[in-house]
Design an enzyme around this catalytic site. Sequence first.
Site, PDB file in Angstrom:
ATOM      1  N   GLY A 202       0.783  -1.229   0.000  1.00 25.54           N
ATOM      2  CA  GLY A 202       0.000   0.000   0.000  1.00 25.54           C
ATOM      3  C   GLY A 202       0.810   1.272   0.000  1.00 25.54           C
ATOM      4  CB  THR A 204       0.949   3.496  -4.936  1.00 23.65           C
ATOM      5  OG1 THR A 204       2.192   2.996  -5.438  1.00 23.65           O
ATOM      6  CG2 THR A 204       0.388   4.505  -5.914  1.00 23.65           C
ATOM      7  CG  HIS A 419       5.392 -36.967  -1.142  1.00 26.62           C
ATOM      8  ND1 HIS A 419       6.699 -37.215  -1.475  1.00 26.62           N
ATOM      9  CD2 HIS A 419       5.326 -35.638  -0.855  1.00 26.62           C
ATOM     10  CE1 HIS A 419       7.392 -36.088  -1.390  1.00 26.62           C
ATOM     11  NE2 HIS A 419       6.570 -35.114  -1.033  1.00 26.62           N
ATOM     12  CD  GLU A 420       1.675 -33.776  -0.563  1.00 22.92           C
ATOM     13  OE1 GLU A 420       1.815 -33.015   0.427  1.00 22.92           O
ATOM     14  OE2 GLU A 420       2.383 -33.692  -1.576  1.00 22.92           O
ATOM     15  CG  HIS A 423       5.345 -33.547   3.418  1.00 20.60           C
ATOM     16  ND1 HIS A 423       6.673 -33.346   3.673  1.00 20.60           N
ATOM     17  CD2 HIS A 423       5.252 -33.661   2.051  1.00 20.60           C
ATOM     18  CE1 HIS A 423       7.367 -33.329   2.538  1.00 20.60           C
ATOM     19  NE2 HIS A 423       6.510 -33.527   1.542  1.00 20.60           N
ATOM     20  CG  ASP A 497       9.409 -31.766  -0.182  1.00 15.87           C
ATOM     21  OD1 ASP A 497       8.838 -30.670  -0.142  1.00 15.87           O
ATOM     22  OD2 ASP A 497       8.821 -32.837  -0.449  1.00 15.87           O
TER      23      ASP A 497
END
EC number: 3.4.24.-
Length: 650
Positions: A202, A204, A419-420, A423, A497
Amino acid sequence: MSDMAKNLILWVVIAVVLMSVFQGYSPSSSTKQKMDYSTFLDNVKDGQVNTATVKSDQRTIEGTTRTGEKFVTVMPLPDLDLINELNRKGITFKGEEAEESGFLTQIFISWFPMLLLIGVWIFFMRQMQGGGGKGAMSFGKSKAKLMSEDQIKTTFGDVAGCDEAKEDVKELVDYLKEPTKFQKLGGRIPTGVLLVGPPGTGKTLLAKAIAGESKVPFFTISGSDFVEMFVGVGASRVRDMFEQAKKSAPCIIFIDEIDAVGRQRGAGVGGGHDEREQTLNQMLVEMDGFEGNEGIIVIAATNRPDVLDAALLRPGRFDRQVVVGLPDVRGREQILKVHMRKVPLADGVKASVIARGTPGFSGADLANLVNEAALFAARNSRRVVGMEEFESAKDKIMMGAERRTMVMSEEEKEMTAYHEAGHAIVGCLVPEHDPVHKVTIIPRGRALGVTFFLPEADAISQSRRKLESQISVAYGGRIAEDLIYGSEKVSTGASQDIKYATSIARNMVTQWGFSEKLGPVLYAEDENEVFLGRSMGKSQHMSDDTARVIDTEVKLLIDANYGRAHTFLTENMDILHSMKDALMKYETIDSNQISDLMARREVRMPAEWEKDLESDDSDNNDTSSEKTEEIKEVKEDKPDVNDVDESPAK
């Protein structure tokens, strides 16, 4: 009168002059036939001439033939025998005064090319001197756009999320409104204010609010508008801009993206004679040179203050730097309320809830969030925008747009789910890590799946324990693939990763002093590029032995956290299988379902599914028994960790 109208009138005048000149010059020759003098003498001898008129200059003879044709001829030399010959042949002749207009016309015609050249030169000079840079040849005129006090409607009420920055610039408004208040005490308002902050915060908008509050003329220009291919044009535009500003003082000049012209001089290669450096030199002189610029406040914005020239940042030029940073949770709530005024909202929409779920968002990001939510509502033919649309818009911005048209085989889908899930499980078990907010195997952006962690609060600094937890979570996906499919079938999905984890580990060792062997010493290489301007070469900060120790420490740090993630997943293999099954069935699971999985409870149905089933049930009361059976069947098909096959991984 506009420049176009003036140019049109000028060309009309030139055209009228040309027409009058040629019309005044050509009538005598257009109705009379030109005759050679020798032919004229032959006609006289043959009696073919009827009348003859000798002009007073004794050179020009006009007359008519026996057939009535008019002619004109010019004697090459005075001929005294001509009068006797005309008398012998009985030809009527007389004498007349020569026309004076013909002589003047000939003079004008002879000078006309020079007059035309002077007129064209005056035309181009007027174009080059056209005000405001609007002329066709006005290379050296400023391109700054002047906005009057009535044109700017933005006020401080339209700017939210940067209370500290607004307090810093409110002095400018007070000075422009009442300068004597400060001058009485010998105070001097800053000549320039530099707004610094990330893109979209912000800067401008804040400059426009200053102009809107102070009710003064506002000149706006971009840093790139000064620089052209012609050397000296930028400096000329700077001079012209300040000359125009002096006529409108007190006023504000706003230069957006000033780093385009204000970069450090003598940067890398090249000397100080290029166009950009000349423009910068002229700007330095205009802001604080021999002549003062009373009543002119220069406001500039940039997100790269580190590349600006030191002379530009010194007191007297840009005296004050105002940091417009990313808003905190309270600032995000205020910004959301500003943008939500423009859209119809459902009853349950709470800006505070959305603000807590959007850490790191700038003002532009939040405006985009509200717009995306409105587009989602319009796409679904809704009349109001609800929390569901805001949640979908937030997921799209944070995780990328869904790519449901992307075809994935069941094997690839299952590998992505494992895979997920890796995580997510490691993220739930390591200390001080952000909570898992959502896990999806729907391809988003360039990723086949996304595990999204949502911070509970805005993070200012990070501890060593949290950084190590991030490394462990980054390797959770690869470890899950290794445990399920073996090292021979591990995919390339963990490339980002690995890059992310290695970057954290190297920064911990070289920049943040988290290595006991190396201690709190900076070992990072100088990454300044040539265009930033300090040096062409890179200096060596460490010996080869130290670099070898750094590599060893990074490897030890990664191995330790890799081993921790491997232990967590090995001990919770049943949860890994359960989460994979849930992802294969629902494709996206939220924090409530993840909590069920981690507690080894029965997984709840997604909130969207429950809502759809309830709405279908209320719309079909006559078939309630059939719908009840469908709900029961769906619930029976939900994965239960107690039914998971705990056989060894293949």
